[in-house]
Scaffold this motif. Sequence first.
Motif, PDB file in Angstrom:
ATOM      1  N   ASP A 158     -29.339  41.732  -3.982  1.00 19.26           N
ATOM      2  CA  ASP A 158     -30.367  40.832  -3.450  1.00 19.26           C
ATOM      3  C   ASP A 158     -30.467  39.614  -4.357  1.00 19.26           C
ATOM      4  OD1 ASP A 158     -31.721  42.223  -1.105  1.00 19.26           O
ATOM      5  OD2 ASP A 158     -31.826  43.797  -2.637  1.00 19.26           O
ATOM      6  N   ARG A 166     -37.076  34.550 -10.037  1.00 21.81           N
ATOM      7  CA  ARG A 166     -36.719  35.965  -9.914  1.00 21.81           C
ATOM      8  C   ARG A 166     -35.238  36.177 -10.227  1.00 21.81           C
ATOM      9  NH1 ARG A 166     -37.327  36.922  -4.151  1.00 21.81           N
ATOM     10  NH2 ARG A 166     -36.418  38.940  -4.672  1.00 21.81           N
ATOM     11  N   VAL A 168     -31.472  38.163  -9.971  1.00 18.92           N
ATOM     12  CA  VAL A 168     -30.682  38.892  -8.980  1.00 18.92           C
ATOM     13  C   VAL A 168     -30.897  40.389  -9.192  1.00 18.92           C
ATOM     14  CG1 VAL A 168     -28.349  39.410  -8.179  1.00 18.92           C
ATOM     15  CG2 VAL A 168     -28.961  37.069  -8.847  1.00 18.92           C
ATOM     16  N   SER A 169     -31.031  41.122  -8.099  1.00 15.20           N
ATOM     17  CA  SER A 169     -31.213  42.567  -8.163  1.00 15.20           C
ATOM     18  C   SER A 169     -29.969  43.258  -7.617  1.00 15.20           C
ATOM     19  CB  SER A 169     -32.440  42.985  -7.340  1.00 15.20           C
ATOM     20  OG  SER A 169     -32.515  44.398  -7.225  1.00 15.20           O
ATOM     21  N   ALA A 171     -28.282  47.173  -7.131  1.00 12.99           N
ATOM     22  CA  ALA A 171     -28.517  48.620  -7.196  1.00 12.99           C
ATOM     23  C   ALA A 171     -27.306  49.368  -6.647  1.00 12.99           C
ATOM     24  CB  ALA A 171     -29.768  48.994  -6.409  1.00 12.99           C
ATOM     25  N   THR A 178     -30.284  56.560  -7.481  1.00 15.15           N
ATOM     26  CA  THR A 178     -30.218  55.094  -7.505  1.00 15.15           C
ATOM     27  C   THR A 178     -30.099  54.610  -8.944  1.00 15.15           C
ATOM     28  OG1 THR A 178     -31.640  54.985  -5.545  1.00 15.15           O
ATOM     29  CG2 THR A 178     -31.394  52.970  -6.837  1.00 15.15           C
ATOM     30  N   THR A 180     -29.899  51.044 -11.365  1.00 14.36           N
ATOM     31  CA  THR A 180     -30.053  49.597 -11.459  1.00 14.36           C
ATOM     32  C   THR A 180     -29.801  49.163 -12.897  1.00 14.36           C
ATOM     33  OG1 THR A 180     -32.435  49.810 -11.869  1.00 14.36           O
ATOM     34  CG2 THR A 180     -31.727  49.484  -9.583  1.00 14.36           C
ATOM     35  N   ARG A 182     -29.990  46.052 -16.096  1.00 15.18           N
ATOM     36  CA  ARG A 182     -30.981  45.163 -16.697  1.00 15.18           C
ATOM     37  C   ARG A 182     -30.951  43.819 -15.987  1.00 15.18           C
ATOM     38  NH1 ARG A 182     -30.584  44.571 -23.054  1.00 15.18           N
ATOM     39  NH2 ARG A 182     -31.123  46.786 -22.794  1.00 15.18           N
ATOM     40  N   PRO A 183     -32.107  43.276 -15.628  1.00 13.46           N
ATOM     41  CA  PRO A 183     -32.107  41.989 -14.918  1.00 13.46           C
ATOM     42  C   PRO A 183     -31.619  40.858 -15.799  1.00 13.46           C
ATOM     43  CG  PRO A 183     -34.338  42.623 -15.527  1.00 13.46           C
ATOM     44  CD  PRO A 183     -33.461  43.799 -15.831  1.00 13.46           C
TER      45      PRO A 183
END
Length: 222
Positions: A158, A166, A168-169, A171, A178, A180, A182-183
């Motif tokens: 995303d 914000r 990018v995400s 996963a 699930t 994820t 580190r942002p």
Amino acid sequence: MVLSHADILVVDGTVPGWPSSCTGARAVLVDRPRPDDDDLPRGIELYVDTGYAAAPIWAETLPRIQDSLDSAAALIESIVAVPCPDELADGLLTQLVMARSLLGTVAVELVTVDPDRGYVVTGKGDTASGVFLSLSGTVGPAGLALTTASPKERWRVDMPAHDSARPVSIARFDATGTHTGRPRFESPRRALWRGIHTARPSDKTLLTDLATVARILRERLL
């Protein structure tokens, strides 16, 4: 026009005849690139803003997503939203660049286009991969989502609007749950400028992508 003093020239790719303004520059960055009948002067390093595809976390995660598509049955689906119909070409270009980075080659098979509302493009990778592809674009709050699915695992990416704070995400979903990472708080456009001195100039395949975008959105068929 002579621009020998400029390290890099930024041109608006939506302006007809933009290649003619590159004379004298050592390197050129094309913003909102569009194909043009004029030839680029020789000896120029050409860089192109490919939008979301320039996100650094996308490049970092790309090899793992590619490995997950090593299957006889896999799917890539992407939806991009742009603020106005004039930017649908930008959305489709970044989708094609991202799909090609995953698949190597992309064969577009079916196209549906509404010039004022969006498009749906389906296709597949090379015959060896057997990966099916679905790309769609719409007018609305900016952002991009890309999902891959295979028997081994599923990925979801995303990406917020370029001017958003914000991150990018990304996963990954598999049998254990699930996962994820580190942002990373860096927009694709900032990463493009930060890395342009060490990046490779755009390859000729990108020119093919530009021609494909124009053909899809202008003629509505292949």
